[in-house]
Design a protein around this motif. Sequence first.
Motif, PDB file in Angstrom:
ATOM      1  N   ASP A   1       9.441   5.366  -2.493  1.00 17.03           N
ATOM      2  CA  ASP A   1       9.572   4.408  -1.394  1.00 17.03           C
ATOM      3  C   ASP A   1       8.235   4.129  -0.721  1.00 17.03           C
ATOM      4  O   ASP A   1       8.139   3.231   0.127  1.00 17.03           O
ATOM      5  N   SER A   2       7.231   4.924  -1.064  1.00 16.46           N
ATOM      6  CA  SER A   2       5.940   4.770  -0.404  1.00 16.46           C
ATOM      7  C   SER A   2       5.173   3.600  -1.007  1.00 16.46           C
ATOM      8  O   SER A   2       5.109   3.432  -2.223  1.00 16.46           O
ATOM      9  N   GLY A   3       4.573   2.782  -0.129  1.00 12.32           N
ATOM     10  CA  GLY A   3       3.762   1.668  -0.616  1.00 12.32           C
ATOM     11  C   GLY A   3       2.297   1.850  -0.293  1.00 12.32           C
ATOM     12  O   GLY A   3       1.541   0.881  -0.242  1.00 12.32           O
ATOM     13  N   THR A   4       1.891   3.095  -0.056  1.00  5.47           N
ATOM     14  CA  THR A   4       0.527   3.353   0.419  1.00  5.47           C
ATOM     15  C   THR A   4      -0.361   4.047  -0.611  1.00  5.47           C
ATOM     16  O   THR A   4      -1.459   4.494  -0.273  1.00  5.47           O
ATOM     17  N   GLY A   5       0.097   4.154  -1.867  1.00  4.78           N
ATOM     18  CA  GLY A   5      -0.714   4.825  -2.872  1.00  4.78           C
ATOM     19  C   GLY A   5      -0.652   6.337  -2.742  1.00  4.78           C
ATOM     20  O   GLY A   5      -0.027   6.886  -1.825  1.00  4.78           O
ATOM     21  N   PHE A   6      -1.319   7.012  -3.659  1.00  2.00           N
ATOM     22  CA  PHE A   6      -1.236   8.478  -3.694  1.00  2.00           C
ATOM     23  C   PHE A   6      -1.818   9.106  -2.433  1.00  2.00           C
ATOM     24  O   PHE A   6      -1.206   9.991  -1.825  1.00  2.00           O
ATOM     25  N   ASN A   7      -3.018   8.674  -2.019  1.00  2.00           N
ATOM     26  CA  ASN A   7      -3.621   9.263  -0.824  1.00  2.00           C
ATOM     27  C   ASN A   7      -2.758   9.021   0.404  1.00  2.00           C
ATOM     28  O   ASN A   7      -2.652   9.878   1.282  1.00  2.00           O
ATOM     29  N   GLY A   8      -2.117   7.875   0.453  1.00  2.00           N
ATOM     30  CA  GLY A   8      -1.229   7.582   1.568  1.00  2.00           C
ATOM     31  C   GLY A   8      -0.011   8.480   1.576  1.00  2.00           C
ATOM     32  O   GLY A   8       0.458   8.903   2.640  1.00  2.00           O
ATOM     33  N   MET A   9       0.526   8.755   0.371  1.00  2.00           N
ATOM     34  CA  MET A   9       1.647   9.689   0.274  1.00  2.00           C
ATOM     35  C   MET A   9       1.269  11.048   0.844  1.00  2.00           C
ATOM     36  O   MET A   9       2.001  11.639   1.643  1.00  2.00           O
TER      37      MET A   9
END
Length: 352
Positions: free
Chosen positions: A75-83
């Motif tokens: 559900d994350s749309g922020t990329g790996f670092n954002g996750m």
Amino acid sequence: MVALTHSYGCGVAITAPDAIIPIRTLHNLARNPNLGGQALVIGLGCEKLQPAQLMPGDALTAGQDEADWLFRLQDSGTGFNGMVEQILQMIEARLQVLDQRRREPVPAAELVVGMQCGGSDAFSGITANPALGVAADLLVRAGATVMFSENTEVRDGIHLLTARAATPHVAQALVREMDWYDRYLARGQADRSANTTPGNKKGGLNNIVEKAMGSIAKSGSSAIAGVVAPGARVTGRGLQYCATPASDFVCGTLQLAAGMNLHIFTTGRGTPYGLAMAPVIKVATRTQLAERWPDLIDVDAGRVTSGQMSLEQLGWEIFQLYLDVASGKVRTWAERHRLHNDLTLFNPAPVT
């Protein structure tokens, strides 16, 4: 913080009858008292076992929005670092709550001690395990809960255990769990004689019957008050049989799911075994091992065979050590080294 990582992912049959074992194990691991009631679930998003199935209407998530306790990677749309950043923020919020808690005095009756042996030798049933039996009787007298386990390592002495059952229902439960495990082994074309390892035999144990007699010695002499099915939580106090495989990692995981908050592990051959969720006290059956591994072994049970102390004295010493470790006065070697094994789910169900 402890990560309850596992390999129970998408390729599993969650509707198979035996799938209840790994599912309730995961369900109950999150409820272990040592985790402080602050669960955070991180999932991929498309797995068959959905978080809502795992924690329906649970006290750990009551009153919280799903976004407060669940993070789905897909559900994350922020990329790996954002996750990673979002997960760290959720963890920080949990830690702020937990950091407000302080130690407070509680009676010994609040202890839930799990007993296990691994790398056993011929001295396991002479020194370490009988000493744990003395300490187990003391725990029962104090109103605490103490569990012994390992189906294949008690099966050949089950007639000794049913005679100690507190009620006919408990005796029937012991027989039921042994029968289930016999059929489980038969499906895999194996039997309990496969349990005795090359190391066990090198240490002087000839067969599983000898090993079973030594393993049962951990249970002491108290009446068996209850039987805990694999993955289930203990519901009573006193001496409990927690029905688990003999595998060290699987047994420890199931005892944690049952509610164990302190673990003791006897060994004659040696092992760096440890758990992240609970302190592990390691007891050597022989002084030679304790002297060879002075920074891994917490208790030398070999002092019984050398005449330095009796089993009764060693049992009292172990009982006092339970209180000191639980109180934070003594740190075990496994804690100091931060040794811990992977949590290993017992999954007898099919994988699709």
